[in-house]
Scaffold this motif. Sequence first.
Motif, PDB file in Angstrom:
ATOM      1  N   UNK A  65      -7.042   2.115 -11.906  1.00  0.00           N
ATOM      2  CA  UNK A  65      -6.401   3.176 -11.129  1.00  0.00           C
ATOM      3  C   UNK A  65      -5.383   2.585 -10.169  1.00  0.00           C
ATOM      4  N   UNK A  66      -4.471   3.432  -9.721  1.00  0.00           N
ATOM      5  CA  UNK A  66      -3.437   3.021  -8.775  1.00  0.00           C
ATOM      6  C   UNK A  66      -3.951   2.987  -7.350  1.00  0.00           C
ATOM      7  N   UNK A  67      -5.121   3.578  -7.107  1.00  0.00           N
ATOM      8  CA  UNK A  67      -5.679   3.643  -5.755  1.00  0.00           C
ATOM      9  C   UNK A  67      -6.311   2.299  -5.403  1.00  0.00           C
ATOM     10  N   UNK A  68      -5.633   1.525  -4.604  1.00  0.00           N
ATOM     11  CA  UNK A  68      -6.113   0.186  -4.238  1.00  0.00           C
ATOM     12  C   UNK A  68      -7.366   0.238  -3.372  1.00  0.00           C
TER      13      UNK A  68
END
Length: 80
Positions: A65-68
């Motif tokens: 996912x792009x959510x770090x």
Amino acid sequence: MPKKAEQPASFETSLQQLEQIISRLESGELPLEEALNEFERGVQLARTGQQTLQQAEQRVRILLSDDKDAGLTSFTPEND
């Protein structure tokens, strides 16, 4: 001294056991009661394997996912 909890079998070991159960059931040589017991164990192994795969899929989705800031959390299957 308390008994240690038995570690669950690995996914690969469970899959191998399931394959062996399928072979024994397909042979048609088991008495009915033993066949039912084997079938029951096979269903348990299949369900456990499915849960393991769902958890792995969730972890992969989180990692990709792009959510770090997304963290890994315990997975609860929706269909239980």
